[in-house]
Design a protein around this motif. Structure first.
Motif, PDB file in Angstrom:
ATOM      1  N   VAL A 121       0.834  -1.196   0.000  1.00  0.00           N
ATOM      2  CA  VAL A 121       0.000   0.000   0.000  1.00  0.00           C
ATOM      3  C   VAL A 121       0.874   1.253   0.000  1.00  0.00           C
ATOM      4  CG1 VAL A 121      -1.664   1.359   1.333  1.00  0.00           C
ATOM      5  CG2 VAL A 121      -1.958  -1.128   1.112  1.00  0.00           C
ATOM      6  N   ASN A 122       1.870   1.288   0.861  1.00  0.00           N
ATOM      7  CA  ASN A 122       2.723   2.471   0.972  1.00  0.00           C
ATOM      8  C   ASN A 122       3.470   2.752  -0.331  1.00  0.00           C
ATOM      9  OD1 ASN A 122       1.905   2.753   3.616  1.00  0.00           O
ATOM     10  ND2 ASN A 122       3.731   1.779   4.478  1.00  0.00           N
ATOM     11  N   THR A 123       3.995   1.684  -0.933  1.00  0.00           N
ATOM     12  CA  THR A 123       4.755   1.853  -2.172  1.00  0.00           C
ATOM     13  C   THR A 123       3.853   2.309  -3.313  1.00  0.00           C
ATOM     14  OG1 THR A 123       6.205   0.052  -1.463  1.00  0.00           O
ATOM     15  CG2 THR A 123       6.366   0.741  -3.745  1.00  0.00           C
ATOM     16  N   ALA A 124       2.698   1.652  -3.455  1.00  0.00           N
ATOM     17  CA  ALA A 124       1.764   2.018  -4.513  1.00  0.00           C
ATOM     18  C   ALA A 124       1.238   3.439  -4.332  1.00  0.00           C
ATOM     19  CB  ALA A 124       0.607   1.022  -4.551  1.00  0.00           C
ATOM     20  N   LYS A 156      11.619   5.107  -9.004  1.00  0.00           N
ATOM     21  CA  LYS A 156      12.223   4.162  -8.051  1.00  0.00           C
ATOM     22  C   LYS A 156      11.140   3.403  -7.282  1.00  0.00           C
ATOM     23  CE  LYS A 156      15.868   3.487  -7.320  1.00  0.00           C
ATOM     24  NZ  LYS A 156      16.747   2.392  -7.839  1.00  0.00           N
ATOM     25  N   TYR A 157      10.115   4.113  -6.830  1.00  0.00           N
ATOM     26  CA  TYR A 157       9.028   3.442  -6.106  1.00  0.00           C
ATOM     27  C   TYR A 157       8.217   2.550  -7.042  1.00  0.00           C
ATOM     28  CZ  TYR A 157       9.594   5.463  -1.493  1.00  0.00           C
ATOM     29  OH  TYR A 157      10.078   5.755  -0.240  1.00  0.00           O
ATOM     30  N   MET A 158       8.108   2.933  -8.296  1.00  0.00           N
ATOM     31  CA  MET A 158       7.426   2.080  -9.262  1.00  0.00           C
ATOM     32  C   MET A 158       8.178   0.766  -9.411  1.00  0.00           C
ATOM     33  SD  MET A 158       4.786   2.059 -11.335  1.00  0.00           S
ATOM     34  CE  MET A 158       4.173   0.896 -12.560  1.00  0.00           C
ATOM     35  N   GLU A 159       9.481   0.829  -9.504  1.00  0.00           N
ATOM     36  CA  GLU A 159      10.303  -0.378  -9.646  1.00  0.00           C
ATOM     37  C   GLU A 159      10.209  -1.259  -8.403  1.00  0.00           C
ATOM     38  OE1 GLU A 159      14.043   1.411 -10.472  1.00  0.00           O
ATOM     39  OE2 GLU A 159      13.716   1.498 -12.651  1.00  0.00           O
ATOM     40  N   ILE A 160      10.174  -0.622  -7.223  1.00  0.00           N
ATOM     41  CA  ILE A 160      10.033  -1.378  -5.967  1.00  0.00           C
ATOM     42  C   ILE A 160       8.702  -2.116  -5.955  1.00  0.00           C
ATOM     43  CG2 ILE A 160       9.761  -1.184  -3.460  1.00  0.00           C
ATOM     44  CD1 ILE A 160      11.690   1.228  -3.592  1.00  0.00           C
TER      45      ILE A 160
END
Length: 221
Positions: free
Chosen positions: A168-171, A198-202
């Protein structure tokens, strides 16, 4: 790629065929009848290879292209190479494609926009591809009804179908920063495109891990 058809006589006066000159700058993506800075030709067998270095009229960066006329009763010389290339190697991921082929297509469009330095479009594309992946994940992996999933906003879909805090946090970072690029005045200008990507890749790594755990290649017998 779009082209402008030009006479090859500009390379050598006796050439009667035409060649393809790129009409889109590979650096900035703007249409251009680029200024020819250097040109030459080489003869081989019955054919000719035309090469040229041009300067974009919009961004003033240089690019190279080459065209080939095989010389066998052919009246044209199509482009055979260009540097830098206007295309990047497509993103491929068999695990994520098994969840959503549409996501792969949209994500590649966003990556191409980034490659062309259209970062606003790329950010919006990442946000859109995130929504596609999450909703297809809910339908394909969680068995949720497609009609119900399709009606959910991205914010609700994240909360409803991901549930785990790290997902949830990353998305949410991708959603919020991606949305920010659609606003006339950004709310979070201190956070740049690099952070969003970067967050998309994570997030993609996290979803792929969940998929692989659910679909092991071997199991206890």
């Amino acid at each position: 790629m779009k082209f402008i058809t030009k006479s090859a006589s500009s390379f050598y006066s006796s050439f009667s065929f035409k060649y393809q000159k790129p009409a889109i700058c590979p650096h900035c993506g703007f249409g251009t009848d680029a200024i020819v800075k250097e040109k030459d030709y080489y003869s081989f067998n019955d054919g000719r290879l035309l090469i040229s270095v041009c300067e974009c009229t919009a961004c003033h960066k240089f690019f190279f292209f080459a065209c080939e006329n095989p010389g066998t009763n052919t009246d044209d010389a199509p482009m055979v190479c260009m540097y830098p290339s206007t295309q990047i190697e497509p993103y491929k991921n068999e695990n994520l494609a098994a969840i959503s082929e549409r996501f792969i297509d949209m994500y590649n469009q966003a990556l191409q926009a980034e490659y062309n330095q259209n970062f606003e479009l790329a950010a919006i594309g990442f946000r859109s591809s995130l929504e596609i992946l999450i909703k297809d994940y809910a339908i394909q992996e969680l068995g949720e009804p497609a009609e119900t999933v399709a009606k959910q906003s991205l914010c609700n879909a994240i909360a409803t179908y991901l549930q785990q805090a790290d997902l949830v946090n990353t998305a949410d970072v991708v959603r919020i920063l991606g949305n920010d690029y659609t606003h006339y005045k950004r709310k979070y200008p201190e956070h740049d495109f690099v952070l969003l990507k970067k967050y998309m890749e994570i997030f993609l790594s996290q979803i792929e891990v969940k998929y692989m755990i659910k679909h092991p290649p071997v199991a206890r017998s």
